[in-house]
Design an enzyme around this catalytic site. Structure first.
Site, PDB file in Angstrom:
ATOM      1  N   CYS A  79       0.846  -1.202   0.000  1.00  0.00           N
ATOM      2  CA  CYS A  79       0.000   0.000   0.000  1.00  0.00           C
ATOM      3  C   CYS A  79       0.880   1.250   0.000  1.00  0.00           C
ATOM      4  CB  CYS A  79      -0.971  -0.058   1.185  1.00  0.00           C
ATOM      5  SG  CYS A  79      -2.361   1.064   1.013  1.00  0.00           S
ATOM      6  N   HIS A 187      -3.770  -4.206  -0.425  1.00  0.00           N
ATOM      7  CA  HIS A 187      -3.369  -4.999   0.729  1.00  0.00           C
ATOM      8  C   HIS A 187      -3.530  -6.476   0.367  1.00  0.00           C
ATOM      9  CE1 HIS A 187      -2.799  -2.068   3.985  1.00  0.00           C
ATOM     10  NE2 HIS A 187      -3.563  -1.305   3.207  1.00  0.00           N
ATOM     11  N   GLU A 189      -3.155  -9.024   2.152  1.00  0.00           N
ATOM     12  CA  GLU A 189      -3.808  -9.763   3.243  1.00  0.00           C
ATOM     13  C   GLU A 189      -5.309  -9.519   3.282  1.00  0.00           C
ATOM     14  OE1 GLU A 189      -1.988  -7.090   3.544  1.00  0.00           O
ATOM     15  OE2 GLU A 189      -2.692  -5.789   5.180  1.00  0.00           O
TER      16      GLU A 189
END
Lengths: 214, 252
Positions: A79, A187, A189
């Site tokens: 990011c 992101h 994740e």
């Protein structure tokens, strides 16, 4: 072993949990001596470019990260962490970044090519186009969607660093890389199987690297 | 291009998921962590948890729920309900929530939106807006306290106010449609979408797959939120996505 650089910005909880689910060994530290023991680093980040660079300098991590990159060791920016790898940003006045990758962060125009309004931030799931599908970070990952949240976008004149892009009225560099320096604008994740696959690949890159040391 | 998002909402009371129709009747639909994992596998694009616990003890359990959910799923999620201070926001974000949603507290103290956006970034600050049509003003009026208390705010004025203060997204619930299952409130959603530049999540009224096509095609919503039709398996997220994709709506 992956070291996550803690410089006081960004929520590390989710990326830690994702690495745990993948059984990739990691640790979080702000201490450059500890981080130097890692085989690969993750540079996270949420927030403003200038605040992040200021904190990294105040924490004495700037030169450490520069040396790390110069030594050709794996580094993944996530990011805002990805944007920091570039030359700079116009966010809140011009701020210099690390300059490992060619390009500059500037605010989304908020318009598509026909001049229609686009909402800023660019928030939500956007489709990825892989330009270097054989890159170790993208290997065996589905060319699907990733979850983006950002108001600034990297503009680069060098297409070689673009591993994957999205389209939001303009080209959005989504996965970037040159040598061992890599980054994702989204992101991973939070990007379901597509993002988790890339984290898993970064884990494999780092593991290979540690094997080479032994 | 950016896709439209389908968001299941989980109302959590004392650590369990419940869903009220018209905010009154509550039914128990299960364990929030298990449901979160289920919806992640079903290709939900995001999740919203609304804590409707009445007691202080109940409120504390939501932090555990947030931590467990963040450890389980790899999609973004928002937590709302009873968040009334910067500390509350910090606790939720630290526990792994991606966004926090403010409702009553934002109306009582709009400065909270500004503070949240400054400390954590606009991308984490969602303002939940409960609106009900009011003939006397010829528009929609904002309500607080789970739809029990009318305010002096008209919807367009309010959403402009909150976005000027840094709200990054609007979660817009039509009280007129909520629980009715006859479709989203297209007029309300269009009014708000046109008034602000941030993404708008339409909520209230989803009862069939067709309703999702309508809300995206006709009202400019960026996302649509629903609860009971997913919780009680009247349809699935995968079915809704396949249906609206065939009708030209971009989805993941």
């Amino acid at each position: 072993m992956i070291g996550i650089i803690d410089y006081g910005m960004g929520n590390l909880y989710s990326v830690k949990k994702a690495l745990e689910r993948l059984t990739i060994p990691y640790f979080v530290s702000e201490d450059t001596e500890e981080l130097a023991e890692a085989d690969g680093l993750i540079l996270p980040g949420v927030g403003a470019f200038r605040d992040a660079m200021n904190l990294i300098r105040e924490n004495g991590q700037f030169e450490f990260i520069e040396h790390w990159a110069a030594d050709g060791k794996p580094l993944l920016g996530i990011c805002l962490g990805m944007q920091l790898l570039f030359e700079g940003s116009e966010e809140h006045g011009d701020t210099e970044g690390f300059g490992f990758l060619p390009g500059y962060a500037r605010r989304f125009s908020g318009k598509d090519s026909q001049g229609r309004k686009l909402k800023v931030p660019h928030m939500g799931w956007n489709s990825l186009t892989f330009h270097q599908p054989d890159h170790p970070l993208l290997k065996n990952v589905e060319e699907g969607h990733a979850y983006f949240v950002h108001s600034y976008v990297i503009e680069t004149a060098d297409p070689d660093v673009l591993l994957a892009t999205s389209d939001y009225g303009e080209v959005v560099p989504a996965v970037v890389g040159r040598g061992e320096i890599m980054g994702t604008q989204f992101h991973p994740e939070k990007s379901s199987t597509v993002g988790i696959g890339m984290l898993e690949n970064f884990g494999a890159i780092v593991r290979e690297r540690s094997g080479a040391h032994e | 291009m950016l896709t439209k998002r389908i968001i299941p909402c989980l109302d959590v009371k004392e650590g369990r998921v419940v869903k009220g129709t018209q905010f009154v009747e509550l039914r128990d639909a299960g364990d929030p962590v298990e449901l979160a994992g289920f919806y992640d596998e079903q290709w939900a694009d995001e999740l919203v948890f609304l804590d409707i616990s009445a007691s202080h003890e109940g409120r504390k359990t939501i932090i555990d729920v947030v931590e467990q959910v963040a450890a389980t799923i790899a999609i973004p999620f928002t937590v709302g309900g009873g968040i009334s201070s910067v500390d509350d926001m910090r606790n939720m974000l630290r526990a792994g929530a991606d966004k926090v949603s403010l409702n009553t507290a934002a109306v009582k103290n709009p400065e909270l939106i500004t503070q949240g956006a400054t400390y954590f970034g606009s991308q984490c600050i969602v303002v939940a807006v409960d609106a009900k049509y009011d003939e006397s003003i010829g528009s929609w009026r904002i309500y607080t306290h789970g739809g029990r208390t009318p305010t002096d705010w008209e919807v367009t004025d309010w959403v402009r106010e909150v976005t000027a203060r840094g709200a990054g997204e609007i979660l817009l619930t039509s009280m007129d449609q909520d629980g009715a299952k006859t479709g989203f409130d297209e007029a309300l959603t269009r009014t708000v979408s046109e008034a602000v530049d941030v993404p708008v999540i339409a909520s209230g009224g989803a009862g069939a797959k067709e309703h999702f096509v309508d809300v995206f095609a006709k009202s400019g919503a960026d996302a649509a939120l629903a609860a009971s039709i997913f919780h009680y398996k009247e349809t699935s997220i995968e079915e809704v996505k396949a249906f609206i994709r065939e009708r030209g709506v971009l989805v993941r």
